[in-house]
Design an enzyme around this catalytic site. Structure first.
Site, mmCIF file in Angstrom:
data_model
loop_
_atom_site.group_PDB
_atom_site.id
_atom_site.type_symbol
_atom_site.label_atom_id
_atom_site.label_comp_id
_atom_site.label_asym_id
_atom_site.label_seq_id
_atom_site.Cartn_x
_atom_site.Cartn_y
_atom_site.Cartn_z
ATOM 1 N N LYS A 240 0.871 -1.186 0.000
ATOM 2 C CA LYS A 240 0.000 0.000 0.000
ATOM 3 C C LYS A 240 0.898 1.223 0.000
ATOM 4 O O LYS A 240 1.615 1.504 0.949
ATOM 5 C CB LYS A 240 -0.895 -0.015 1.238
ATOM 6 N N GLY B 106 6.067 4.180 9.435
ATOM 7 C CA GLY B 106 5.294 5.409 9.485
ATOM 8 C C GLY B 106 5.216 5.939 10.899
ATOM 9 O O GLY B 106 6.105 5.685 11.715
ATOM 10 N N GLY C 73 1.115 3.212 13.666
ATOM 11 C CA GLY C 73 1.756 1.950 14.063
ATOM 12 C C GLY C 73 0.957 1.248 15.146
ATOM 13 O O GLY C 73 0.781 0.023 15.114
ATOM 14 N N GLU D 17 8.242 0.057 11.971
ATOM 15 C CA GLU D 17 9.390 0.960 11.851
ATOM 16 C C GLU D 17 8.823 2.368 11.988
ATOM 17 O O GLU D 17 8.234 2.899 11.056
ATOM 18 C CB GLU D 17 10.075 0.748 10.509
ATOM 19 N N CYS E 35 13.272 9.245 9.258
ATOM 20 C CA CYS E 35 13.088 8.709 10.614
ATOM 21 C C CYS E 35 14.382 8.808 11.396
ATOM 22 O O CYS E 35 14.373 8.999 12.605
ATOM 23 C CB CYS E 35 12.606 7.272 10.532
ATOM 24 N N GLU F 120 9.046 14.644 17.470
ATOM 25 C CA GLU F 120 9.587 14.556 16.118
ATOM 26 C C GLU F 120 8.991 15.688 15.262
ATOM 27 O O GLU F 120 7.773 15.802 15.151
ATOM 28 C CB GLU F 120 9.209 13.198 15.517
HETATM 29 P P1 NAD Z 1 1.664 7.788 8.499
HETATM 30 O O1 NAD Z 1 1.584 6.908 9.687
HETATM 31 O O2 NAD Z 1 0.769 8.954 8.443
HETATM 32 O O3 NAD Z 1 1.382 6.970 7.151
HETATM 33 C C1 NAD Z 1 2.176 5.889 6.744
HETATM 34 C C2 NAD Z 1 1.358 4.978 5.868
HETATM 35 O O4 NAD Z 1 0.303 4.427 6.665
HETATM 36 C C3 NAD Z 1 0.675 5.653 4.686
HETATM 37 O O5 NAD Z 1 0.740 4.780 3.572
HETATM 38 C C4 NAD Z 1 -0.773 5.806 5.155
HETATM 39 O O6 NAD Z 1 -1.711 5.814 4.110
HETATM 40 C C5 NAD Z 1 -0.944 4.556 5.983
HETATM 41 N N1 NAD Z 1 -1.992 4.613 6.998
HETATM 42 C C6 NAD Z 1 -2.445 5.705 7.658
HETATM 43 N N2 NAD Z 1 -3.405 5.345 8.544
HETATM 44 C C7 NAD Z 1 -3.556 4.000 8.424
HETATM 45 C C8 NAD Z 1 -4.367 3.038 9.082
HETATM 46 N N3 NAD Z 1 -5.227 3.387 10.041
HETATM 47 N N4 NAD Z 1 -4.256 1.747 8.731
HETATM 48 C C9 NAD Z 1 -3.380 1.357 7.780
HETATM 49 N N5 NAD Z 1 -2.583 2.228 7.121
HETATM 50 C C10 NAD Z 1 -2.666 3.527 7.445
HETATM 51 O O7 NAD Z 1 3.193 8.202 8.393
HETATM 52 P P2 NAD Z 1 3.864 9.198 7.336
HETATM 53 O O8 NAD Z 1 3.468 10.566 7.737
HETATM 54 O O9 NAD Z 1 3.606 8.740 5.951
HETATM 55 O O10 NAD Z 1 5.420 8.949 7.605
HETATM 56 C C11 NAD Z 1 6.142 9.701 8.505
HETATM 57 C C12 NAD Z 1 6.494 8.885 9.732
HETATM 58 O O11 NAD Z 1 7.119 7.660 9.331
HETATM 59 C C13 NAD Z 1 7.506 9.566 10.627
HETATM 60 O O12 NAD Z 1 7.116 9.436 11.973
HETATM 61 C C14 NAD Z 1 8.805 8.779 10.359
HETATM 62 O O13 NAD Z 1 9.722 8.834 11.415
HETATM 63 C C15 NAD Z 1 8.274 7.402 10.120
HETATM 64 N N6 NAD Z 1 9.225 6.551 9.344
HETATM 65 C C16 NAD Z 1 9.908 5.561 9.998
HETATM 66 C C17 NAD Z 1 10.847 4.771 9.311
HETATM 67 C C18 NAD Z 1 11.645 3.700 10.036
HETATM 68 O O14 NAD Z 1 12.317 2.923 9.375
HETATM 69 N N7 NAD Z 1 11.630 3.635 11.371
HETATM 70 C C19 NAD Z 1 11.053 4.985 7.957
HETATM 71 C C20 NAD Z 1 10.335 5.994 7.312
HETATM 72 C C21 NAD Z 1 9.411 6.757 8.024
#
Ligand code: NAD
Length: 484
Positions: free
Chosen positions: A177, A230, A235, A252, A286, A386
């Protein structure tokens, strides 16, 4: 630069397809204008993708393929990306707002995951287990089946490759996704799978809203394993969905990572690391170096030097910044940029001082100035939360113990850094940091080969490295009672 295609479809069951939820407009972050449209999947599309992946799994066409052959296909996906680097990187640059060279670097990073895990495919060996005369016992590893992968927008290609490559190498069929803010380039991963000859249903790539397609995917009963990168709140919601179906899940999540600067640090190296650590991808990483914990003896010089560097960074559209250098692109959206700017205002209200930056640029596009805050104390929000933007907080310390305490004082625990010529002192501090990776004398001194996850709210489950392979397989013990 060539035009970006006006409309991008999802890839389900080896077919390019429209979305049951219609389309979403993808903006160019460097102008704020419409760039293209992406098909939006609904729950029905997700169901078709999971069924296609299940069918692929149950026929055994992928799971029982000779691992060397699977590995070749996975490597070929990376080769396809590299062969098309110009066109793919240009599109990524446009949809994510990155400088072109950063987009190229991300694409090369994605290709490297396919190379690394393609090479690992035939190395997953079991062991024989001695348990007495008359028995022969051994372990084999089997793919879980259907792997569901939910991807963030900050590095959409690299993050998809990070989970897709080991999942395929170990024989899982996948449903990915993609993020709704930067979904377009992921279509090239589906093309790569087609090009590499992966069987029908092995790779499904769809974009949809998190609340609709994302929730439908992670809650689907046909899914056997989930990988998510994310934010922490998402998460937590995904971990709950995984628990309801009793399937394993890799999380992650975010970070608030700190570099500790000791008085004998090489300040040239430090400044170069700060440039990469917090201004690469406009701080939307991240593992961004979002805190600098500096010894009192060198504090003023460090602040001056990093502020000079930050002030010298040229900020603007990524397409006009094709080459590596002191430049930075846009943030992904107006909402992310405004949130980061609001956090800067709050930091000032709490007593921090913006030595440089802290404001959005007065021009179209979602730009925030490279920002350095001095006078930050551990209790301020800017030191704990963050930002996910180009904002560095500088804090001071006198005793090593105090630096460790500050570094460990957030809910996160992703990465950390140490800058010192005294390796023994650095090692003592490194051992006490509650983080999954410590960079000594260079931020981002890591690679695909080194595993990664987090302490605290930064997540769990191994991403990267050989350890990641174990996320995608179940161990099976077979014991034979010998009749003779
Ligand atoms: P987000 O949680 O808003 O979205 C991430 C993904 O989750 C998107 O594809 C979104 O459509 C999906 N999503 C949202 N709500 C959902 C739900 N209820 N059920 C299933 N899927 C859902 O995060 P973002 O804003 O896209 O990314 C930024 C965050 O990601 C930051 O906090 C960053 O630190 C983290 N991140 C972590 C790593 C790592 O390896 N630790 C890597 C990249 C990003």
């Amino acid at each position: 630069m060539p035009e970006v295609k006006a409309y991008w479809q999802n890839y389900i069951d080896a077919t390019w397809t429209d979305g049951g939820a219609g389309r979403i407009v993808v903006n160019d972050p460097s102008t704020g204008e419409r760039l293209a449209e992406q098909a939006l999947a609904n729950a029905g599309d997700v169901n078709r993708a999971v069924v296609a992946a299940r069918t692929c799994h149950e026929t055994g066409v992928l799971s029982t393929m000779r691992p060397a052959e699977r590995g070749r296909m996975v490597r070929a996906m990376g080769d396809y990306l590299l062969a098309n680097v110009d066109i793919i990187a240009e599109g990524l640059c446009r949809e994510a707002g990155k400088p072109l060279w950063e987009a190229q670097l991300e694409l090369e990073g994605a290709a490297r995951y396919f190379e690394y895990y393609g090479n690992q495919a035939e190395t997953l060996e079991g062991r024989s287990i001695p348990f007495g005369k008359g028995y022969y016992g051994f372990t084999t590893y089997e793919p879980y089946g259907v792997s569901a992968q939910v991807i963030p927008w900050n590095c959409p290609l690299e993050m998809a490759a990070r989970s897709l490559a080991p999942a395929l190498a170990t024989g899982n069929a996948c449903v990915v996704k993609t993020p709704e803010l930067a979904p377009l380039s992921s279509a090239h991963i589906a093309e790569a799978a087609e090009h590499a000859g992966l069987p029908r249903g092995a790779v499904n790539i769809l974009c949809g809203l998190g609340r609709e397609a994302g929730e439908a995917l992670v809650g689907h009963r046909g899914v056997n394993q989930i990988v998510f990168a994310g934010s922490v709140p998402t998460g937590m919601s995904i971990a709950s969905a995984a628990a309801r179906n009793v399937v394993p899940c890799v999380l992650e999540l975010g970070g608030k990572s700190a570099a500790i600067v000791l008085p004998d640090a090489d300040l040239d190296e430090l400044v170069s690391s700060v440039r990469w650590g917090i201004f690469f991808n406009a701080g939307q990483g991240c593992s961004a170096m979002s805190r600098l914990i500096v010894h009192d003896d060198v504090h003023d010089e460090v602040v001056q030097r990093v502020a000079d560097m930050a002030g010298s960074i040229s900020v603007g559209p990524g397409v006009d910044r094709p080459h590596f250098g002191a430049n930075m692109g846009a943030m992904i959206s107006a909402a992310q940029r405004d949130r980061a700017e609001a956090m800067c205002r709050e930091a000032e209200r709490q007593g921090a001082r913006a030595v440089v930056g802290g404001r959005k640029l007065n021009q179209p596009g979602y730009f925030l100035e490279p920002t350095i805050f001095d006078g930050v104390t551990p209790n301020m929000n800017i030191a704990r939360d963050e930002v996910f933007g180009p904002v560095l907080s500088v804090l001071k310390f006198r005793e090593d113990e105090e630096a460790v305490h500050i570094a460990n004082g957030t809910n996160y625990g992703l990465v950390g850094g140490l800058f010192s010529a005294d390796v023994a002192r650095a090692m003592k501090i490194a051992a006490r940091l509650r983080v999954r990776q410590v960079f000594v004398n260079e931020w981002f001194a890591n690679s695909v080969e080194m595993s990664f996850d987090g302490y605290g709210k930064s997540g769990y489950g191994r991403g990267k490295g050989r350890e990641s392979l174990w996320n995608y397989v179940q161990a099976k013990n077979i014991a034979i009672a010998l009749q003779c």
